[in-house]
Design an enzyme around this catalytic site. Sequence first.
Site, mmCIF file in Angstrom:
data_model
loop_
_atom_site.group_PDB
_atom_site.id
_atom_site.type_symbol
_atom_site.label_atom_id
_atom_site.label_comp_id
_atom_site.label_asym_id
_atom_site.label_seq_id
_atom_site.Cartn_x
_atom_site.Cartn_y
_atom_site.Cartn_z
ATOM 1 N N ASP A 1 0.852 -1.186 0.000
ATOM 2 C CA ASP A 1 0.000 0.000 0.000
ATOM 3 C C ASP A 1 0.899 1.251 0.000
ATOM 4 O OD1 ASP A 1 -2.186 1.796 0.650
ATOM 5 O OD2 ASP A 1 -1.536 1.668 2.754
ATOM 6 N N ASP B 1 -0.483 5.047 0.985
ATOM 7 C CA ASP B 1 -0.850 6.034 2.012
ATOM 8 C C ASP B 1 -0.809 5.450 3.429
ATOM 9 O OD1 ASP B 1 -1.240 7.794 -0.041
ATOM 10 O OD2 ASP B 1 -3.413 7.818 0.088
ATOM 11 N N LYS C 1 -7.781 -4.698 -3.600
ATOM 12 C CA LYS C 1 -6.334 -4.967 -3.653
ATOM 13 C C LYS C 1 -6.028 -6.460 -3.805
ATOM 14 C CE LYS C 1 -5.147 -0.637 -1.457
ATOM 15 N NZ LYS C 1 -4.235 0.101 -0.553
ATOM 16 N N ASP D 1 -1.774 -0.964 5.955
ATOM 17 C CA ASP D 1 -2.112 -0.433 7.287
ATOM 18 C C ASP D 1 -3.600 -0.206 7.503
ATOM 19 O OD1 ASP D 1 -2.391 1.757 5.565
ATOM 20 O OD2 ASP D 1 -1.941 3.160 7.190
ATOM 21 N N ASP E 1 -6.806 -2.621 2.784
ATOM 22 C CA ASP E 1 -5.719 -3.557 2.475
ATOM 23 C C ASP E 1 -6.084 -5.013 2.800
ATOM 24 O OD1 ASP E 1 -3.868 -1.559 1.589
ATOM 25 O OD2 ASP E 1 -3.647 -0.961 3.688
#
Lengths: 222, 222
Positions: A8, A10, A149, A172, A176
């Site tokens: 990921d 951000d 994802k 995070d 995700d």
Amino acid sequence: MIKLVLSDIDGTITDSRRVLSSSASEQMRKVQDSGVIVSLVSGNVIPVMYTFRTYLGIKAPLFAENGGAMIEDNITQFFNMDRPMAFFRDLEKKGLVKGIMTNQWRLCSMGFEPVGPVEREIMQLSAQYNVEITNSGFSWHILNVGQNKGFALHYLMERYALRPEEVLVIGDNLNDIPMFIEGVRKAVPANAEEELKKRADYIARSGHGAGSAEILSSLESF
Amino acid sequence: MIKLVLSDIDGTITDSRRVLSSSASEQMRKVQDSGVIVSLVSGNVIPVMYTFRTYLGIKAPLFAENGGAMIEDNITQFFNMDRPMAFFRDLEKKGLVKGIMTNQWRLCSMGFEPVGPVEREIMQLSAQYNVEITNSGFSWHILNVGQNKGFALHYLMERYALRPEEVLVIGDNLNDIPMFIEGVRKAVPANAEEELKKRADYIARSGHGAGSAEILSSLESF
């Protein structure tokens, strides 16, 4: 042995304000230089991933719009805009949301900011339109069903003929989770949501980009 | 005292392969944190500058398409696409150029790759269309007359009411010359073209991003 790292962006390779972590990006390049495939997947748009590809020097395909589109030398679009746009227009007409700047560059999802405490109402309406709603921690997105994802992860595993135990995923936030699948190695920076920590094989001592740099620098331990 | 730093991106805060320099980007943030206005100007497109703004945490407006468009919380377009597109279409029809990926995100310029040794022919044809041709060192662009990095510099000086001696510009390539104007401080990394070195007040010992980091870390000497 890990042959693919999918991360990921951000909150994971940035700091809490979204500024890119130099240590995480340098570790990513070291891992790539060692022969491991390094890829990124984000809710953000293709030209943002173009920028990461160009200015971080990443060679593998990168995924935008939560896996809905991919950039390498060309752009591949896996989903379309029909349902996300229809739902966005309805929410906008009802005064529940405002659009975000990156929408002009989107191919198969729409971003929004809720106007007031309307998240639950939006979630309820989404079922009628057969779309999914996610929040990256930085913005809200309307996606097609199956556009997540995990889709990007499965694409890469098939393309490079990888077994789950040869893959490390790093993330995070709740969006995700679809790439935190059975059998793949899972690592999270210390700021990760509890839901991700519960599923993780490894929780870094540091948060955000510093945590991911820590994970990337000890790849042989996974 | 320097109150504004305006820098090029490609070759200036990157390495020779275009990968962003961690040291240059960290020094940029330190300079910004000390209260100096930091801005970037590039031949690249608005969503690439959006990415730099977001992921480097830059607060001042940034300029895309050599000064033709600007991004802050909104996007401002100073020039239009009519002439660049007309010229690009003509070159394409003649088989002299191929388009580049970022063209789909352009507002007021077109990028191209020459097909064979046709640069001189393109330059000659450009006069008829009243457009300018530049090369950033990484790609060729068709621009409107007056659409250059000097336009961006003048915009910032007017907006922030700055005198020339309060401004430092950093660049390495010929398309940076329009911002190397009378009275402003000028610094270049060691890889800069001779034409820029001749005009520079300071030539860094290192090339590329390392050289710009060196310049940014000694701002008080300008």
